[in-house]
Design an enzyme around this catalytic site. Structure first.
Site, PDB file in Angstrom:
ATOM      1  N   SER A 131     -45.745  15.521-126.279  1.00  6.48           N
ATOM      2  CA  SER A 131     -44.525  15.026-126.876  1.00  6.48           C
ATOM      3  C   SER A 131     -44.225  15.588-128.276  1.00  6.48           C
ATOM      4  O   SER A 131     -43.093  15.452-128.740  1.00  6.48           O
ATOM      5  CB  SER A 131     -44.583  13.502-126.960  1.00  6.48           C
ATOM      6  OG  SER A 131     -45.611  13.079-127.834  1.00  6.48           O
ATOM      7  N   SER A 184     -50.515  15.269-126.605  1.00 10.65           N
ATOM      8  CA  SER A 184     -49.227  15.621-127.209  1.00 10.65           C
ATOM      9  C   SER A 184     -49.268  16.560-128.393  1.00 10.65           C
ATOM     10  O   SER A 184     -48.226  17.039-128.821  1.00 10.65           O
ATOM     11  CB  SER A 184     -48.497  14.352-127.634  1.00 10.65           C
ATOM     12  OG  SER A 184     -47.843  13.826-126.525  1.00 10.65           O
ATOM     13  N   LYS A 223     -43.782  14.538-137.328  1.00  9.66           N
ATOM     14  CA  LYS A 223     -43.201  14.008-136.089  1.00  9.66           C
ATOM     15  C   LYS A 223     -42.467  12.712-136.436  1.00  9.66           C
ATOM     16  O   LYS A 223     -42.968  11.915-137.262  1.00  9.66           O
ATOM     17  CB  LYS A 223     -44.346  13.754-135.101  1.00  9.66           C
ATOM     18  CG  LYS A 223     -43.935  13.359-133.705  1.00  9.66           C
ATOM     19  CD  LYS A 223     -45.186  13.261-132.821  1.00  9.66           C
ATOM     20  CE  LYS A 223     -44.883  12.914-131.386  1.00  9.66           C
ATOM     21  NZ  LYS A 223     -46.099  12.869-130.543  1.00  9.66           N
TER      22      LYS A 223
HETATM   23  N1  GLN Z   1     -47.850  13.353-121.765  1.00  7.81           N
HETATM   24  C1  GLN Z   1     -48.651  12.221-122.071  1.00  7.81           C
HETATM   25  C2  GLN Z   1     -47.838  10.948-121.952  1.00  7.81           C
HETATM   26  O1  GLN Z   1     -46.685  11.024-121.759  1.00  7.81           O
HETATM   27  C3  GLN Z   1     -49.238  12.340-123.439  1.00  7.81           C
HETATM   28  C4  GLN Z   1     -48.290  11.978-124.498  1.00  7.81           C
HETATM   29  C5  GLN Z   1     -48.904  11.882-125.856  1.00  7.81           C
HETATM   30  O2  GLN Z   1     -50.007  12.349-126.093  1.00  7.81           O
HETATM   31  N2  GLN Z   1     -48.171  11.201-126.748  1.00  7.81           N
HETATM   32  O3  GLN Z   1     -48.352   9.893-122.087  1.00  7.81           O
END
Ligand code: GLN
Length: 451
Positions: free
Chosen positions: A118, A142, A42
């Site tokens: 994400s 994510s 990532k």
């Molecule tokens: N969707 C969640 C957020 O936007 C989790 C994102 C993540 O785990 N990086 O915070």
């Protein structure tokens, strides 16, 4: 949204999913226990050979002077890094549509459906077989949610097990490096390499705690807790029926399905967004185009920081920065304290229902408790990009609400994995006690065999 285009896109990798932001020019086959596996990272995990953009315009040219600890460990183990994955900017989002490099397409569908987020680029790269495994980060789901949408495994280890050194922070008390893979064998081999204490990371789980977990043995009869708070009205019929079919199969094989209650799950979503926004507002303040990031020379020099941040950061990042700074201000009342209390209650409730002791908090073993908790990973299958965007347009909350399924394990810091159900478009999430990652992986593999 600005499309920034790809760098060094090697002709040897076809990427119909927009899963990659950059591709390594000369990937070197390695030697070691992970050879000849290939992987992608990532793009919030630093590497020296390509930029680390976090899918943000403000970091589009940023090169790190060092590799993240996880990158070094995987290199030393002989895994070959092929490139860096698309993501929601700085990890903020659940659909990979908040990226300066454009959205990621889900490989499971002909039509354009979101890959989740994400770590959507990581999930699409693994699901679309561009590589053997990928590292993502999971702050509130994510790794698990995109894995569920793309039909693969997504594992968030216990907070602190894997080094965060060289991983660009979103919310430091939650961020966890996780693994996305198509099978348990690859996932386990990868975890064995990165599951190490790192003195460079102050939140790395100390060796004396790591020693307490011992070898993991699965009991003949697994006690599986089903928290009813996860069975929300928004869940699709298909998700429910896939989930219940797996539970029935497990019960038919002699495992115990036990209804449990963790009331704080109901308050987890606002608590999470309060805590992570506050943390993000603080950690992201360094991206001002002066210390880090692109600088747009403004007409009036005194506006340099606001100009760079307004132009360089995407709308969701700006929204959360505003919310976080408000939460941390004296005008906001005690939201931060309340959210912290909810987090604490949730940990206590987990300790009450799970059988294993919480070695961090010195809680006793609980003979009446369950070994694992299960729930669907998401409300349904991946939405089309149009449906997702129109849902967010009608209410911003629709972009956050799905996270209720994954956030509790993040608040508790416990290990959690999403396993594809019989229909790969749906994922089942398995959680266990803090530190019991190896037990969790064994239990999840057993559950996978019963789908
Ligand atoms: N969707 C969640 C957020 O936007 C989790 C994102 C993540 O785990 N990086 O915070």
């Amino acid at each position: 949204m600005h499309q920034l285009g790809k760098r060094a896109l090697a002709t040897s990798i076809r990427d119909p999913y927009n899963a990659l932001i950059s591709v390594r020019a000369n990937p070197k086959p390695g030697n070691g226990p992970l050879a000849p596996l290939t992987w992608t990272a990532k793009d919030n995990i630093t590497t020296t050979e390509e930029p680390t953009t976090c899918a943000s315009a403000i970091l589009k040219n940023y090169y790190s002077p060092f590799d993240a600890t996880v990158v070094r460990l995987l290199n030393e183990a002989g895994a070959t890094l092929l490139g860096k994955n698309n993501l929601d900017e700085f990890g903020m989002g659940s659909s990979n549509t908040n990226s300066a490099f454009g959205p990621v397409k889900n490989p499971l569908y002909e039509e354009f459906r979101v890959a989740g987020g994400s770590s959507g680029g990581s999930a699409a790269a693994v699901s679309g077989e561009l590589c053997d495994f990928s590292l993502g980060t999971d702050t509130g789901g994510s790794v698990r949610q995109p894995a569920s949408y793309c039909g693969i495994l997504g594992f968030k280890p216990t907070y602190g097990r894997v080094s965060r050194w060289g991983v660009v922070a979103y919310a430091q008390g939650f961020d966890t490096v996780g693994i996305l893979a198509r099978d348990f064998a690859v996932l386990r081999r990868t975890f064995d390499v990165i599951d190490k204490y790192d003195e460079k990371d102050v939140t790395s789980m100390p060796i004396w705690i790591r020693k307490k977990f011992g070898a993991a043995f699965l009991p003949e009869k697994l006690k599986i807790g089903v928290p009813h708070e996860f069975l929300v009205g928004e869940m699709s019929e298909e998700t429910r029926s896939e989930y219940f079919a797996t539970l029935r199969n497990l019960q038919d094989s002699g495992h115990a399905i036990i209804p449990v209650s963790l009331p704080s799950i109901k308050k987890a979503l606002p608590a999470y967004y309060t805590l992570v926004s506050a943390s993000a507002a603080s950690t992201l303040s360094r991206f001002d185009g002066v210390r880090y990031g692109v600088s747009i020379k403004p007409e009036y020099p005194e506006t340099i920081v606001s100009t760079n941040r307004s132009k360089g950061l995407g709308i969701e990042v700006q929204r959360r920065t505003l919310l976080g700074n408000f939460t941390l201000s004296s005008e906001s009342g005690d939201h931060f304290v309340q959210a912290t209390k909810i987090r604490q209650s949730l940990v206590e409730e987990m300790n009450d229902v799970l059988t294993f002791p919480n070695h961090l908090l010195n809680t006793p073993e609980n003979p009446d408790g369950v070994h694992v908790l299960v729930a669907p990973t998401a409300f349904g299958e991946a939405p089309t990009i149009e449906d997702y965007k129109s849902a967010c347009k009608s209410s911003l909350v629709n972009g956050y609400i799905n996270d209720i399924m994954t956030i509790p394990a993040s608040l508790a810091g416990c290990p959690s994995i999403s396993v594809p159900m019989r229909n790969r478009r749906y994922g089942l999430q398995v959680m266990s006690q803090y530190g019991y990652d190896h037990f969790l992986l064994k239990a999840a593999e057993l559950i996978e065999a019963h789908r």
